[in-house]
Design an enzyme around this catalytic site. Structure first.
Site, PDB file in Angstrom:
ATOM      1  CG  LEU A 112     -24.534 158.027  52.835  1.00  0.00           C
ATOM      2  CD1 LEU A 112     -25.905 158.682  52.718  1.00  0.00           C
ATOM      3  CD2 LEU A 112     -23.535 158.999  53.452  1.00  0.00           C
ATOM      4  CG  ASP A 113     -22.835 154.796  59.041  1.00  0.00           C
ATOM      5  OD1 ASP A 113     -24.006 154.847  59.439  1.00  0.00           O
ATOM      6  OD2 ASP A 113     -21.952 155.583  59.434  1.00  0.00           O
ATOM      7  CB  VAL A 114     -26.705 150.579  58.535  1.00  0.00           C
ATOM      8  CG1 VAL A 114     -26.140 150.527  59.954  1.00  0.00           C
ATOM      9  CG2 VAL A 114     -28.145 150.072  58.501  1.00  0.00           C
ATOM     10  CG  ASN A 115     -26.939 153.206  62.689  1.00  0.00           C
ATOM     11  OD1 ASN A 115     -28.041 152.682  62.603  1.00  0.00           O
ATOM     12  ND2 ASN A 115     -25.931 152.634  63.337  1.00  0.00           N
ATOM     13  CB  THR A 116     -25.248 157.863  57.759  1.00  0.00           C
ATOM     14  OG1 THR A 116     -24.274 157.754  58.801  1.00  0.00           O
ATOM     15  CG2 THR A 116     -25.143 159.241  57.130  1.00  0.00           C
TER      16      THR A 116
END
Length: 291
Positions: free
Chosen positions: A109-113
């Protein structure tokens, strides 16, 4: 019976099959003193000696391995990497320690998810769950900012062209909100980088919040705090294995007694609190060091 080297190492929890293939190709793995090459087969016997970067590692026969799976509530701001050179928090920081194995993330999952991220000790299970050919559903709750009309929803369902090929949501359902801030639940059957965000951006809509709420039929556990984890039970683990055509487990390390479950819940809450305090101090120290 002989098996491919990367499969043996993945099953033993030394990485996903793709990770292990990379380290074999880099010449970092030896079998009985000889540098291994991709495609080598081995038979797991008591005398087998496999080394990674010169370190002797433990491998067991398939029947001796116990597959474990964690559900982790990834907070925003954590990286899906094992180590970060800048010292930023990662999804591995709060996981329980293991002996003779390690946790392997099922996708990223990307850092902002934020939301559900699965971890397992079985690299073959991780590899199969991630592979696009398996078409395992991922469901996300998405808050979007922008005008959404029927034409855009139709494009997102039928498919739009992204820089790495066509993509579409399998399902898309309005779930609340007013005006230009609305929530939708969407599903995908693959895990391309930032795919949910890029799909919405392709129709001129920005994602302001993104939460993964389900992987296959495994939901984000209710009551699990951000940064907390819980181990999947026997039935859930075997559901995932059956989903990707792996044989079922016959034993589990998950405690079933109520007092053990209560103790685990308390440990999770303490670990989340402790990690937050450490991370806060680390960030504060970083600001002081930078003036």
């Amino acid at each position: 019976m002989s098996e491919k080297l990367q499969k043996v190492l993945a099953r033993a929890g030394h990485g996903s099959r793709r990770e292990i293939e990379s380290i074999i190709e880099a010449g970092r793995v030896s079998v009985d003193g000889k540098i291994a090459t991709l495609g080598d087969r081995v038979e797991v016997t008591p005398g087998l000696k496999i080394r990674i970067d010169g370190h002797l590692i433990s491998v067991k026969e398939s029947a001796e391995q116990i597959c474990r799976v964690l559900a982790y509530y990834k907070p925003e701001g954590e990286l899906c990497t094992r180590n970060d050179p800048e010292g930023r928090p990662t999804v591995f920081d709060r996981l329980p320690k293991l002996r003779g194995a390690r946790w392997i993330a099922v996708g990223r999952l990307d850092v902002n998810t934020c939301g559900l991220l699965l971890f397992t000790t079985d690299g073959e299970l991780a590899n199969r769950l991630m592979h696009p050919s398996r078409e395992v559903e991922r469901e996300y709750a998405v808050r979007v900012f922008g005008q959404v009309d029927e034409s855009k929803l139709r494009d997102l369902s039928r498919g739009v062209q992204l820089e790495d090929g066509p993509a579409a949501f399998k399902t898309i359902k309005f779930s609340g909100g007013e005006g230009i801030n609305q929530w939708y639940n969407v599903t995908l059957t693959e895990g391309r980088n930032r795919e949910v965000r890029r799909l919405w951006e392709a129709v001129g809509v920005q994602v302001s919040r993104l939460i993964r709420v389900r992987y296959g039929d495994i939901p984000l556990p209710k009551g699990l705090p951000r940064g907390g984890w819980t181990e999947l039970d026997f039935a859930q683990t075997n559901y995932l294995r059956g989903l990707v055509e792996l044989p079922p487990e016959t034993s589990s390390k998950v405690a079933v007694e109520k007092d053990r479950r209560r103790m685990k819940a308390n440990q999770i809450r303490r670990a989340v609190k402790r990690h937050s305090q450490i991370a806060g101090g680390r960030r504060s120290g970083g600001r002081n060091n930078n003036g």
